[in-house]
Design a protein around this motif. Structure first.
Motif, PDB file in Angstrom:
ATOM      1  N   ARG A 166       0.842  -1.200   0.000  1.00 23.73           N
ATOM      2  CA  ARG A 166       0.000   0.000   0.000  1.00 23.73           C
ATOM      3  C   ARG A 166       0.875   1.248   0.000  1.00 23.73           C
ATOM      4  NH1 ARG A 166      -5.290  -0.707   3.859  1.00 23.73           N
ATOM      5  NH2 ARG A 166      -6.386  -2.194   2.525  1.00 23.73           N
ATOM      6  N   ASP A 167       1.591   1.431  -1.082  1.00 15.03           N
ATOM      7  CA  ASP A 167       2.480   2.588  -1.212  1.00 15.03           C
ATOM      8  C   ASP A 167       2.690   2.873  -2.692  1.00 15.03           C
ATOM      9  OD1 ASP A 167       4.251   0.566  -2.058  1.00 15.03           O
ATOM     10  OD2 ASP A 167       5.264   0.473  -0.120  1.00 15.03           O
ATOM     11  N   LEU A 168       3.482   3.902  -2.969  1.00  8.18           N
ATOM     12  CA  LEU A 168       3.696   4.320  -4.358  1.00  8.18           C
ATOM     13  C   LEU A 168       4.343   3.216  -5.177  1.00  8.18           C
ATOM     14  CD1 LEU A 168       3.114   6.863  -6.000  1.00  8.18           C
ATOM     15  CD2 LEU A 168       5.458   7.616  -5.544  1.00  8.18           C
ATOM     16  N   ASP A 169       5.225   2.448  -4.561  1.00 10.30           N
ATOM     17  CA  ASP A 169       5.873   1.380  -5.305  1.00 10.30           C
ATOM     18  C   ASP A 169       4.905   0.235  -5.605  1.00 10.30           C
ATOM     19  OD1 ASP A 169       8.735   1.104  -6.234  1.00 10.30           O
ATOM     20  OD2 ASP A 169       8.314  -0.930  -5.524  1.00 10.30           O
ATOM     21  N   GLY A 170       3.975  -0.014  -4.690  1.00  8.80           N
ATOM     22  CA  GLY A 170       2.945  -1.005  -4.965  1.00  8.80           C
ATOM     23  C   GLY A 170       2.051  -0.575  -6.118  1.00  8.80           C
ATOM     24  N   ILE A 171       1.730   0.711  -6.174  1.00  5.53           N
ATOM     25  CA  ILE A 171       0.941   1.248  -7.294  1.00  5.53           C
ATOM     26  C   ILE A 171       1.717   1.073  -8.594  1.00  5.53           C
ATOM     27  CG2 ILE A 171      -0.057   3.353  -8.267  1.00  5.53           C
ATOM     28  CD1 ILE A 171      -0.359   4.294  -5.272  1.00  5.53           C
ATOM     29  N   ARG A 172       3.013   1.383  -8.553  1.00  5.09           N
ATOM     30  CA  ARG A 172       3.867   1.212  -9.739  1.00  5.09           C
ATOM     31  C   ARG A 172       3.775  -0.213 -10.283  1.00  5.09           C
ATOM     32  NH1 ARG A 172       8.673  -1.263 -10.599  1.00  5.09           N
ATOM     33  NH2 ARG A 172       8.824  -1.818  -8.396  1.00  5.09           N
ATOM     34  N   LYS A 173       3.851  -1.189  -9.393  1.00  3.97           N
ATOM     35  CA  LYS A 173       3.784  -2.589  -9.826  1.00  3.97           C
ATOM     36  C   LYS A 173       2.430  -2.900 -10.473  1.00  3.97           C
ATOM     37  CE  LYS A 173       7.114  -4.687  -6.628  1.00  3.97           C
ATOM     38  NZ  LYS A 173       7.302  -5.726  -5.587  1.00  3.97           N
ATOM     39  N   CYS A 174       1.358  -2.364  -9.896  1.00  2.00           N
ATOM     40  CA  CYS A 174       0.026  -2.581 -10.470  1.00  2.00           C
ATOM     41  C   CYS A 174      -0.056  -2.057 -11.902  1.00  2.00           C
ATOM     42  CB  CYS A 174      -1.043  -1.909  -9.608  1.00  2.00           C
ATOM     43  SG  CYS A 174      -1.302  -2.665  -7.996  1.00  2.00           S
ATOM     44  N   LEU A 175       0.519  -0.886 -12.136  1.00  2.15           N
ATOM     45  CA  LEU A 175       0.404  -0.279 -13.465  1.00  2.15           C
ATOM     46  C   LEU A 175       1.229  -1.049 -14.491  1.00  2.15           C
ATOM     47  CD1 LEU A 175       0.347   3.533 -12.677  1.00  2.15           C
ATOM     48  CD2 LEU A 175      -1.397   1.772 -12.416  1.00  2.15           C
ATOM     49  N   MET A 176       2.395  -1.512 -14.097  1.00  2.00           N
ATOM     50  CA  MET A 176       3.188  -2.333 -15.013  1.00  2.00           C
ATOM     51  C   MET A 176       2.466  -3.643 -15.319  1.00  2.00           C
ATOM     52  SD  MET A 176       5.884  -0.645 -15.894  1.00  2.00           S
ATOM     53  CE  MET A 176       7.008  -1.915 -16.511  1.00  2.00           C
ATOM     54  N   HIS A 177       1.844  -4.224 -14.301  1.00  2.00           N
ATOM     55  CA  HIS A 177       1.098  -5.463 -14.515  1.00  2.00           C
ATOM     56  C   HIS A 177      -0.131  -5.221 -15.391  1.00  2.00           C
ATOM     57  CE1 HIS A 177      -1.745  -8.739 -13.551  1.00  2.00           C
ATOM     58  NE2 HIS A 177      -0.644  -9.470 -13.516  1.00  2.00           N
ATOM     59  N   ALA A 178      -0.792  -4.077 -15.212  1.00  2.00           N
ATOM     60  CA  ALA A 178      -1.986  -3.765 -16.010  1.00  2.00           C
ATOM     61  C   ALA A 178      -1.660  -3.724 -17.495  1.00  2.00           C
ATOM     62  CB  ALA A 178      -2.583  -2.438 -15.563  1.00  2.00           C
ATOM     63  N   VAL A 179      -0.516  -3.153 -17.841  1.00  2.00           N
ATOM     64  CA  VAL A 179      -0.097  -3.103 -19.249  1.00  2.00           C
ATOM     65  C   VAL A 179       0.245  -4.505 -19.738  1.00  2.00           C
ATOM     66  CG1 VAL A 179       1.595  -2.174 -20.873  1.00  2.00           C
ATOM     67  CG2 VAL A 179       0.736  -0.745 -19.008  1.00  2.00           C
ATOM     68  N   TYR A 180       0.941  -5.277 -18.913  1.00  2.00           N
ATOM     69  CA  TYR A 180       1.317  -6.645 -19.291  1.00  2.00           C
ATOM     70  C   TYR A 180       0.082  -7.497 -19.570  1.00  2.00           C
ATOM     71  CZ  TYR A 180       1.978 -11.567 -18.284  1.00  2.00           C
ATOM     72  OH  TYR A 180       1.889 -12.934 -18.327  1.00  2.00           O
ATOM     73  N   GLN A 181      -0.921  -7.453 -18.672  1.00  2.00           N
ATOM     74  CA  GLN A 181      -2.067  -8.349 -18.808  1.00  2.00           C
ATOM     75  C   GLN A 181      -2.944  -8.014 -20.010  1.00  2.00           C
ATOM     76  OE1 GLN A 181      -5.678  -7.687 -17.928  1.00  2.00           O
ATOM     77  NE2 GLN A 181      -5.161  -5.488 -18.063  1.00  2.00           N
ATOM     78  N   ALA A 182      -2.873  -6.777 -20.493  1.00  2.00           N
ATOM     79  CA  ALA A 182      -3.676  -6.399 -21.659  1.00  2.00           C
ATOM     80  C   ALA A 182      -3.162  -7.049 -22.934  1.00  2.00           C
ATOM     81  CB  ALA A 182      -3.702  -4.876 -21.818  1.00  2.00           C
ATOM     82  N   GLN A 183      -1.818  -7.272 -23.011  1.00  2.00           N
ATOM     83  CA  GLN A 183      -1.199  -7.834 -24.208  1.00  2.00           C
ATOM     84  C   GLN A 183      -1.720  -7.106 -25.454  1.00  2.00           C
ATOM     85  OE1 GLN A 183       1.348 -10.475 -24.428  1.00  2.00           O
ATOM     86  NE2 GLN A 183       1.560  -9.756 -22.324  1.00  2.00           N
ATOM     87  N   GLY A 184      -2.098  -7.830 -26.510  1.00  2.00           N
ATOM     88  CA  GLY A 184      -2.621  -7.175 -27.703  1.00  2.00           C
ATOM     89  C   GLY A 184      -4.129  -7.173 -27.762  1.00  2.00           C
ATOM     90  N   GLN A 185      -4.782  -7.679 -26.714  1.00  2.00           N
ATOM     91  CA  GLN A 185      -6.233  -7.857 -26.764  1.00  2.00           C
ATOM     92  C   GLN A 185      -6.992  -6.539 -26.693  1.00  2.00           C
ATOM     93  OE1 GLN A 185      -7.398 -10.814 -23.866  1.00  2.00           O
ATOM     94  NE2 GLN A 185      -5.757 -12.189 -24.508  1.00  2.00           N
ATOM     95  N   GLY A 186      -6.373  -5.506 -26.146  1.00  2.00           N
ATOM     96  CA  GLY A 186      -7.025  -4.202 -26.082  1.00  2.00           C
ATOM     97  C   GLY A 186      -6.583  -3.275 -27.195  1.00  2.00           C
ATOM     98  N   CYS A 187      -6.051  -3.849 -28.300  1.00  2.00           N
ATOM     99  CA  CYS A 187      -5.558  -3.064 -29.440  1.00  2.00           C
ATOM    100  C   CYS A 187      -4.423  -2.136 -29.023  1.00  2.00           C
ATOM    101  CB  CYS A 187      -6.673  -2.268 -30.106  1.00  2.00           C
ATOM    102  SG  CYS A 187      -7.730  -3.256 -31.157  1.00  2.00           S
ATOM    103  N   SER A 188      -3.355  -2.729 -28.503  1.00  2.00           N
ATOM    104  CA  SER A 188      -2.163  -1.933 -28.213  1.00  2.00           C
ATOM    105  C   SER A 188      -1.578  -1.431 -29.538  1.00  2.00           C
ATOM    106  CB  SER A 188      -1.143  -2.785 -27.457  1.00  2.00           C
ATOM    107  OG  SER A 188      -0.759  -3.913 -28.224  1.00  2.00           O
ATOM    108  N   ALA A 189      -0.834  -0.339 -29.491  1.00  2.00           N
ATOM    109  CA  ALA A 189      -0.426   0.398 -28.316  1.00  2.00           C
ATOM    110  C   ALA A 189      -1.599   1.218 -27.760  1.00  2.00           C
ATOM    111  CB  ALA A 189       0.744   1.319 -28.665  1.00  2.00           C
ATOM    112  N   GLY A 190      -1.694   1.219 -26.394  1.00  2.00           N
ATOM    113  CA  GLY A 190      -2.848   1.844 -25.781  1.00  2.00           C
ATOM    114  C   GLY A 190      -2.505   2.957 -24.824  1.00  2.00           C
ATOM    115  N   VAL A 191      -3.515   3.374 -24.085  1.00  2.00           N
ATOM    116  CA  VAL A 191      -3.399   4.435 -23.080  1.00  2.00           C
ATOM    117  C   VAL A 191      -4.058   3.912 -21.813  1.00  2.00           C
ATOM    118  CG1 VAL A 191      -4.061   6.792 -22.471  1.00  2.00           C
ATOM    119  CG2 VAL A 191      -3.493   6.232 -24.845  1.00  2.00           C
ATOM    120  N   ILE A 192      -3.448   4.178 -20.664  1.00  2.00           N
ATOM    121  CA  ILE A 192      -4.106   3.805 -19.412  1.00  2.00           C
ATOM    122  C   ILE A 192      -4.467   5.048 -18.608  1.00  2.00           C
ATOM    123  CG2 ILE A 192      -3.159   1.482 -19.239  1.00  2.00           C
ATOM    124  CD1 ILE A 192      -1.127   2.531 -17.199  1.00  2.00           C
ATOM    125  N   GLY A 193      -5.708   5.053 -18.120  1.00  2.00           N
ATOM    126  CA  GLY A 193      -6.147   6.019 -17.131  1.00  2.00           C
ATOM    127  C   GLY A 193      -6.183   5.307 -15.794  1.00  2.00           C
TER     128      GLY A 193
END
Length: 507
Positions: A166-193
């Motif tokens: 529960r800190d900034l580094d934990g958030i960082r890991k979530c965002l990197m994982h969010a991009v990884y899990q999308a792969q090409g299924q969300g029509c990468s290259a994409g944008v995350i909000g």
């Protein structure tokens, strides 16, 4: 407010057909980073061509015009009920004119309303403010990228990254994982909000709110600005690339907002958006409803629209004419570029479910099924395809292998790849998966020369089975009949790269 409905109609049409300049600049930067002759370079050329065709034809950039989401700010005293009614009428008109695909489906009974209106659709968020004009913004976020949204509850364990606290580094890991899990299924290259905090509902709303920001802005919170920059730099080192083909650009933008939270809860919510980032806005006179200014169109359009040059590629190019034999399929390998002439048949969720227990009105032996929900218009007795890019294929994973074997299908076209069950069926039966370029709805519509029939119109236009005669329809073999899958390979390699970001960065 005599101009109000007309202004809302213009906002809808422009958002569906005209990509904002900040997004165009981001795509041009992606093209400049990509190595010439690669699958990702070919995909980016197709995307660029598609953007220009949508401009020229005033037709949808992507056939999935998504869930229309309006964000409207009004001066005190402006009648929001009048604005809502104008939006409803403009949505209905834009759907009838082929600028939006009919996407509103009754969740209990599966009936498509046909006009994009229904319970909860479109989404309209009102807010009062102190300014003396109306600010109306619209985002069209498609179903493929919507399905790649993800929400994390910290602390948690993340594949490849370990514990996220529960800190900034934990958030960082979530965002990197969010991009990884999308792969090409969300029509990468994409944008995350990204929405940090809030509850489960407000966190997702905050995440989607970030998609209304310009890609060129700077976060006012220094720590979040630093995190946005970190994610932009390092997510593009994962090697997922355009369409998940592998490559240099996986992310076009990262925008982060933060809310307070409950002591017991710590949510990180991520709204994933595809490259076809359709988001525009207008300022309007509150008395007449007339447009006084367009938003998100500041700066230059640097996207280079010249016709793609013929370049040497490492991929073989093969022409296929349906019906296709098993011998022809067994000769194909992952990486081959295929050009299709002849017939193909669209099929999505409703059709696949139906065919599991029923016969098909068409002989599909040796044929091609296209995961596509097109935008279609009828002129007299003739149907015309206005937009026809691929949909995300993984939704059909429970059905696809069984249907291929049952009906003798030889090829499936879609985007984002499929899973182990389908791969096993391709090997056993002699089939192939072809990845088309997600969002390239105008590019593929031009390849469709005739609509020779349609079945299952009771499922609605996107889910019906359209009989299409095509010429020069290009796609890439990403799963072959020998057990090879580019999608599995990219997933494995990107997970290995993700693990390099396990160690703390923000302390």
């Amino acid at each position: 407010m005599e101009k109000l409905q007309e202004s809302m109609y213009q906002l809808i049409v422009e958002t569906s057909t005209n990509l904002p300049k900040d997004v165009r600049r981001a795509i041009q930067r992606a093209k400049e980073r990509e190595s010439a002759g690669t699958r990702s370079a070919m995909a980016l050329d197709t995307i660029t061509n598609n953007i220009k065709m949508a401009d020229d034809n005033i037709s949808p950039i992507c056939q999935d015009t998504g869930m229309p989401t309006f964000k409207v700010k009004t001066p005190v005293g402006v009648n929001q009920l009048v604005i809502k009614e104008a939006i409803y009428k403009a949505i209905e008109q834009a759907t009838a004119d082929g600028k939006l695909r009919p996407n509103s489906v009754d969740s209990l009974f599966g009936n498509n309303s046909g006009n994009n209106l229904g319970a909860g659709t479109p989404v309209i968020k009102f807010e009062q403010w102190e300014n003396d004009y109306i600010d109306a913004r619209l985002i069209l976020k498609g179903g493929g990228c919507e399905n790649k949204n993800i929400q994390y509850s910290l602390p948690c364990e993340l594949e490849g990254l370990g514990r996220a606290g529960r800190d900034l580094d934990g958030i960082r890991k979530c965002l990197m994982h969010a991009v990884y899990q999308a792969q090409g299924q969300g029509c990468s290259a994409g944008v995350i909000g990204v929405g940090i905090g809030g509850d489960r509902t407000s966190g997702y709303e905050l995440a989607k709110e970030q998609l209304f920001r310009s890609l060129d802005d700077e976060n006012s919170i220094p720590e979040l600005r630093q995190l946005e920059e970190y994610v932009m730099e390092n997510a593009n080192k994962l090697g997922i690339g355009t369409m998940g083909f592998g490559g240099e650009t996986t992310l076009l933008g990262c925008k982060i907002g933060v809310y307070h939270r409950l002591p017991a809860s710590f949510f990180v919510s991520v709204a994933y958006n595809c490259w076809a980032y359709r988001r525009l806005g207008i300022k309007m006179n509150p008395e007449t409803g007339e447009i006084t200014e367009w938003l998100y169109q500041e700066g230059d359009d640097t996207l280079q629209h010249e016709a793609p040059q013929e370049t040497e590629t490492a991929q073989r190019e093969i022409v296929l004419q349906a019906p296709i034999t098993e011998e022809q399929i067994r000769e194909l390998r992952v990486g081959d570029v295929v050009t299709i002439n002849g017939m193909m048949y669209t099929g999505r969720d409703a059709l696949h479910k139906h065919l599991m227990d029923n016969d098909c009105p068409v002989d599909l032996n040796g044929q091609i099924i296209y995961h596509c929900g097109p935008v279609v218009m009828k002129d007299g007795e003739k149907w015309t395809i206005k937009a026809a890019g691929p949909t995300t294929s993984i939704r059909e994973e429970p059905y696809q292998g069984d249907i291929m074997k049952k009906f003798g299908l030889r090829a499936v076209i879609g985007k984002g790849g499929m899973g182990a069950k389908t791969l096993a069926a391709l090997k056993e039966h002699g089939g192939v998966y072809l990845n088309a370029i997600g969002g390239a709805a105008q590019y593929y519509a031009e390849c469709i020369k005739d609509v020779e029939g349609v079945d299952f119109m009771q499922f609605g236009i996107p889910e019906a089975m359209w009989h299409l005669r095509v010429e020069g329809f290009k796609a890439v073999v990403t799963m072959d009949s020998h057990g090879n899958s580019l999608h599995a390979d990219v997933d494995k390699s990107s997970l290995e790269k993700l693990s390099q970001f396990k160690e703390p960065v923000f302390k």
